[in-house]
Design an enzyme around this catalytic site. Structure first.
Site, PDB file in Angstrom:
ATOM      1  N   GLU A  57     -12.430  57.321  38.918  1.00 44.65           N
ATOM      2  CA  GLU A  57     -11.548  58.220  38.173  1.00 44.65           C
ATOM      3  C   GLU A  57     -10.080  57.838  38.352  1.00 44.65           C
ATOM      4  OE1 GLU A  57     -14.850  60.972  39.885  1.00 44.65           O
ATOM      5  OE2 GLU A  57     -14.008  58.981  40.265  1.00 44.65           O
ATOM      6  N   ALA A 168     -53.930  28.050  50.995  1.00 48.50           N
ATOM      7  CA  ALA A 168     -54.914  28.215  52.059  1.00 48.50           C
ATOM      8  C   ALA A 168     -54.445  27.619  53.380  1.00 48.50           C
ATOM      9  CB  ALA A 168     -56.238  27.581  51.637  1.00 48.50           C
TER      10      ALA A 168
END
Length: 364
Positions: A57, A168
Site C-alpha cells: 500500500e 533398480a
C-alpha cells in the site's frame, strides 16, 4: 463506482503484483496493491518486496501521490493496523484520503488485523472477498503459517512415467532434464527451508542449496531428518554454505558437530509436527520437502503436505524405488486426493503442481 467486472480486473492485477514478492518477504506475507484516482484511472501500483521494506500500500500510495484522494485501493490482504518495522497501512490509506478499499483476504494475524474495521470507522467504504481464492493461492505459504502456526510444506519429487524415482541399482541422477533441475532451484530459492531425509543424504550427498543465477542469494535453512544421527561429518549438507539443522531422536548419542534438534520419536518416525513447530519458531514460513519416499510418506500420513510439485520424465524403468513410500493408505477410498493447479512443459519433462482437494460436501 467501479463495476464488479472492473473490481475483478483490478484485483487480478494486484494478485499479479503480489506474486513478484515471492521469495523475498518471509516471514511477512506477499501483498499487491493497485490504487485508482477519483476518475477511476490507475494512479499507483505496488507490492511488498522484502521483509522490513515498505508494504504494498505504501509503495502504491507514494506512486499515486495526491491522485489517491477520493480514489479506490485494491489490496490482496487486509491492510495492517499495527506498527511493526513499518507503520500501519490503514492509517496511511486514511491519511491519503482514499475513499474506498477493496480487500481480497482478511488478515488472520490478530496482531495486524483490524485495518478494515478502522477504515470503516472513519467513513471509508470497504468491500471484501474479491478474488479471494486467487489471492489465497498466491499467499498460500504465509496464510498457512499464520493460520496453522506451522510452515507451508511443498513436496517435490522427480519420477519416470511409471512413478520410479530411482533405478533398480539405486541410481537416480538424472531422471529429469537440466531445464527441470533449474526450475527446482528457482522453487528452492523461494523457500525458507529445504528438508531431506537421511536416506537421501546417504544416497546422493546433496548440498540442498539454491543455485539460481541472476537471483539474489538469501540464507535457506537446510534440515536433515536423521533420527539415529547417521549424517556423515563430511556430508556436503554440513559444508557451511548455508545453515543446517539435523533433527535427531531424543536420547540419541552422537558426536556429530552440527546444530542438533532433538525430537520425540513415534512408531512411524520422528514427530514431524513438532519439527514444523520448531521451524515456525525460527520464522520458517515455507518448507521445500525433498526427502525420499519414506519421509514423504510420513509427511502425507500426518496430513502435512500442502502442495505437490512433480517432475515427470518421459522415461520408463519398470523397477526400482517408487517416488512415494507408505502414506497410510489401505484402500482406494483412503487415497490422498489432490487438485491440479498447473501442468506445464519444462524442457522435455512435465511439471505438475497440485494441492489437497477440499473434502466433498455431504448431502444433508
Amino acid at each position: 463506482m467501479e463495476t464488479p467486472a472492473q473490481d475483478t480486473a483490478h484485483m487480478a492485477r494486484a494478485v499479479e503484483l503480489a506474486a513478484h514478492g515471492r521469495g523475498g518477504t518471509s516471514p511477512n506475507p506477499v501483498v499487491g496493491c493497485v490504487i485508482l484516482d477519483a476518475h477511476h484511472d490507475v494512479a499507483g501500483e505496488g507490492f511488498h518486496a522484502r521483509a522490513g521494506g515498505p508494504h504494498a500500500e505504501i509503495v502504491a500510495l507514494r506512486q499515486a501521490g495526491e491522485r489517491a484522494r477520493g480514489g479506490t485501493a485494491y489490496v490482496t490482504l487486509e491492510p495492517c493496523d499495527h506498527t511493526g518495522r513499518t507503520g500501519p497501512c490503514s492509517q496511511a490509506l486514511l491519511a491519503a484520503g482514499v475513499g474506498r478499499v477493496v480487500i481480497a483476504v482478511a488478515d488472520p494475524n490478530p496482531e495486524a488485523a483490524g485495518g478494515a474495521a478502522r477504515l470503516r470507522a472513519h467513513g471509508v467504504t470497504v468491500e471484501t472477498g474479491v478474488l479471494a481464492e486467487q489471492a489465497e493461492q498466491v499467499n498460500a505459504e504465509w496464510l498457512t503459517f499464520a493460520r496453522l502456526g506451522r510452515p507451508h510444506v511443498t513436496w517435490k519429487y522427480a519420477a519416470t512415467l511409471d512413478g520410479r524415482s530411482a533405478a533398480a541399482d539405486g541410481t537416480s541422477q538424472w531422471i529429469t532434464s537440466p531445464e527441470a533441475r533449474a526450475d527446482v532451484h528457482r522453487l528452492r530459492a523461494r523457500s525458507d527451508a529445504i528438508v531431506a531425509g537421511i536416506g537421501t543424504v546417504l544416497a546422493d550427498d546433496p548440498r540442498l542449496t539454491a543455485r539460481t543465477p541472476g537471483l539474489p542469494e538469501r540464507p535457506i535453512l537446510r534440515v536433515v531428518v536423521d533420527s539415529a544421527a547417521r549424517t556423515p561429518p563430511a556430508a556436503r549438507v554440513l559444508d557451511g554454505a548455508a545453515p543446517t539443522l539435523v533433527a535427531i531422536a531424543d536420547g540419541t548419542r552422537t558426536d556429530l558437530k552440527a546444530d542438533l534438534l532433538r525430537l520425540p520419536r513415534h512408531d512411524d518416525g520422528l514427530d514431524l509436527r513438532r519439527l514444523l513447530a520448531e521451524l515456525a519458531a525460527r520464522d520458517v514460513v515455507s518448507v521445500f520437502l525433498e526427502g525420499g519416499p519414506t519421509l514423504a510418506g510420513s509427511f502425507l500420513r500426518q496430513g502435512l503436505v500442502d502442495r505437490v510439485v512433480a517432475y515427470v520424465a518421459p522415461a520408463l524403468l519398470g523397477s526400482g524405488a517408487a517416488a512415494l513410500g507408505d502414506a497410510g493408505v489401505r484402500t482406494i477410498a483412503g487415497a490422498h486426493r489432490f487438485a491440479f493447479d498447473d501442468v506445464s512443459a519444462i524442457g522435455p519433462d512435465l511439471r505438475l503442481i497440485a494441492r489437497p482437494a477440499p473434502a466433498p460436501r455431504r448431502e444433508k
